[in-house]
Design an enzyme around this catalytic site. Structure first.
Site, PDB file in Angstrom:
ATOM      1  N   ASP A 165       8.476 -15.523 -13.171  1.00 29.76           N
ATOM      2  CA  ASP A 165       8.314 -14.745 -14.411  1.00 29.76           C
ATOM      3  C   ASP A 165       7.034 -15.151 -15.145  1.00 29.76           C
ATOM      4  OD1 ASP A 165       9.015 -12.883 -16.316  1.00 29.76           O
ATOM      5  OD2 ASP A 165      10.462 -14.177 -17.332  1.00 29.76           O
ATOM      6  N   HIS A 177       0.297  -9.383 -12.095  1.00 21.31           N
ATOM      7  CA  HIS A 177       1.057  -9.268 -10.846  1.00 21.31           C
ATOM      8  C   HIS A 177       0.154  -9.603  -9.653  1.00 21.31           C
ATOM      9  CE1 HIS A 177       4.366  -7.835 -13.094  1.00 21.31           C
ATOM     10  NE2 HIS A 177       3.869  -6.633 -13.357  1.00 21.31           N
ATOM     11  N   LEU A 199      11.855 -21.994   7.939  1.00 29.09           N
ATOM     12  CA  LEU A 199      12.250 -21.563   6.591  1.00 29.09           C
ATOM     13  C   LEU A 199      12.708 -20.103   6.593  1.00 29.09           C
ATOM     14  CD1 LEU A 199      12.190 -21.985   3.429  1.00 29.09           C
ATOM     15  CD2 LEU A 199       9.864 -21.089   3.514  1.00 29.09           C
TER      16      LEU A 199
HETATM   17  C1  IPE Z   1      13.313 -11.386 -14.028  1.00 28.61           C
HETATM   18  O1  IPE Z   1      12.252 -11.287 -14.914  1.00 28.61           O
HETATM   19  C2  IPE Z   1      13.045 -10.561 -12.811  1.00 28.61           C
HETATM   20  C3  IPE Z   1      11.987 -11.050 -11.928  1.00 28.61           C
HETATM   21  C4  IPE Z   1      11.305 -12.142 -12.099  1.00 28.61           C
HETATM   22  C5  IPE Z   1      11.730 -10.235 -10.775  1.00 28.61           C
HETATM   23  P1  IPE Z   1      12.236 -10.216 -16.092  1.00 28.61           P
HETATM   24  O2  IPE Z   1      10.928 -10.354 -16.784  1.00 28.61           O
HETATM   25  O3  IPE Z   1      12.578  -8.863 -15.586  1.00 28.61           O
HETATM   26  O4  IPE Z   1      13.436 -10.720 -17.002  1.00 28.61           O
HETATM   27  P2  IPE Z   1      13.750 -10.487 -18.539  1.00 28.61           P
HETATM   28  O5  IPE Z   1      13.631  -9.016 -18.810  1.00 28.61           O
HETATM   29  O6  IPE Z   1      12.729 -11.252 -19.311  1.00 28.61           O
HETATM   30  O7  IPE Z   1      15.110 -11.033 -18.725  1.00 28.61           O
HETATM   31  C1  IPE Z   2       7.524 -11.280 -13.501  1.00 27.52           C
HETATM   32  O1  IPE Z   2       6.572 -11.184 -14.504  1.00 27.52           O
HETATM   33  C2  IPE Z   2       7.315 -10.239 -12.429  1.00 27.52           C
HETATM   34  C3  IPE Z   2       8.322  -9.182 -12.402  1.00 27.52           C
HETATM   35  C4  IPE Z   2       9.372  -9.104 -13.180  1.00 27.52           C
HETATM   36  C5  IPE Z   2       8.147  -8.129 -11.414  1.00 27.52           C
HETATM   37  P1  IPE Z   2       6.762 -10.212 -15.742  1.00 27.52           P
HETATM   38  O2  IPE Z   2       6.106  -8.899 -15.415  1.00 27.52           O
HETATM   39  O3  IPE Z   2       8.158 -10.110 -16.158  1.00 27.52           O
HETATM   40  O4  IPE Z   2       5.902 -10.950 -16.852  1.00 27.52           O
HETATM   41  P2  IPE Z   2       6.258 -11.110 -18.391  1.00 27.52           P
HETATM   42  O5  IPE Z   2       7.640 -11.652 -18.483  1.00 27.52           O
HETATM   43  O6  IPE Z   2       6.164  -9.735 -18.994  1.00 27.52           O
HETATM   44  O7  IPE Z   2       5.220 -12.033 -18.923  1.00 27.52           O
HETATM   45 MG    MG Z   3       9.312 -11.164 -17.425  1.00 27.55          MG
END
Ligand code: IPE
Ligand code: IPE
Ligand code: MG
Length: 278
Positions: free
Chosen positions: A35, A52, A146
């Site tokens: 995240d 990303h 793995l």
């Molecule tokens: C969780 O992250 C999902 C992934 C890392 C793929 P999110 O960014 O979607 O989670 P929330 O919305 O902060 O809970």
């Molecule tokens: C995690 O990073 C990747 C996915 C959920 C696909 P985020 O896109 O949720 O990044 P933040 O949480 O907005 O910083």
């Molecule tokens: Mg996120």
């Protein structure tokens, strides 16, 4: 674990961290909520998708490090069933990046004897993603190093629902639906992760203190490691630190610490039980 030292610089911080790991007590299964990509981009005044894109390299490094360490399972949360709420352009970019990753990294997976498995409601993915994912999964199916579980269009509740529906369907087919009763094992065996042990260590980057519908059933006794580091900045050093931290934990599973606890005192270890005569 020897294979890891081949790619580390002698006397580097990673080398020292790897040396201080106990090879006998590696987590068999590491799960990661990757995240913070969006925030990483925002800090740099870049569009979210740049975050990303920057998040691909840490995936590569984490996968290779786990393979060389001798970790058996790595489950990566790449796209949740709730992530469809994001703008179409962001979601499309994620699919493009996934397809690029699969095309580019297949040699690395093969070279390191890594098996790729996709978990989630895969039939909800765009056709081309399903197809290319299927090809990579098939190409690596015989690898026995793995196992990387890529969680895509994944939801922990949906996974349990799918497991229960699978049980109901099997029972209906046998004509035993009326007398059906279900055990924990029945459910575990029908989860997307069937066959893998539950995660020992769950890492979440970007400091969020929540699970976000990830592996709800399987993390019952996982050790949690939450770091403020945003996913694009997650390095091998941080991964090694997380594993080292894990090795200092005292895993009790509801019981008590091993008697004396001297060999493995653990960070939160209790003093050994003593009977005090009065
Ligand atoms: C969780 O992250 C999902 C992934 C890392 C793929 P999110 O960014 O979607 O989670 P929330 O919305 O902060 O809970
Ligand atoms: C995690 O990073 C990747 C996915 C959920 C696909 P985020 O896109 O949720 O990044 P933040 O949480 O907005 O910083
Ligand atoms: Mg996120």
């Amino acid at each position: 674990m020897e294979a890891l030292f081949e790619i580390l610089k002698p006397a580097s911080e990673d080398w020292a961290l790897a040396e201080s790991l106990d090879p006998e007590r590696l987590p068999a299964h590491i799960a990661i909520i990757m995240d913070g990509n969006g925030r990483w981009a925002r800090q740099r005044n870049l569009p979210r998708v740049a975050g990303h894109r920057a998040g691909v390299e840490p995936v590569r490094q984490t996968v290779e490090t786990c393979a060389r360490l001798g970790v058996k399972y790595l489950t990566l949360y790449a796209f949740s069933s709730e992530n469809w709420k994001r703008p179409r352009t962001e979601v499309d970019t994620l699919w493009r990046l996934l397809r690029l990753y699969l095309a580019k990294e297949l040699p690395l997976l093969q070279r390191n004897n890594i098996r790729l498995v996709a978990i989630g409601r895969l039939d909800g993915l765009p056709e081309r993603v399903q197809q290319e994912l299927g090809e990579s999964v098939e190409a690596t199916a015989a690898n026995d190093g793995l196992q990387v579980n890529l969680a895509i269009n994944y939801g922990g509740r949906a996974e349990v629902v799918d497991a229960v529906n699978a049980l109901l369907a099997e029972s209906r087919a046998r004509g035993t639906l009326g007398g059906l009763s279900v055990s924990e094992d029945d459910i575990s065996k029908r989860l997307y992760t069937a066959g893998a042990p539950d995660p020992d260590l769950l890492i979440r980057t970007s400091g969020e203190m929540r699970i976000s519908n990830f592996l709800l059933w399987q993390i019952a006794y996982a050790e949690l490691y939450i770091t403020e580091t945003l996913w694009p900045d997650f390095t091998r050093t941080e991964l090694l630190k997380a594993i080292l931290d894990y090795q200092r934990r005292d895993r009790r599973f509801g019981g008590l610490s091993p008697a004396g606890g001297k060999d493995n005192p653990g960070r939160h270890a209790q003093p050994a039980l003593r009977v005090v005569a009065r």
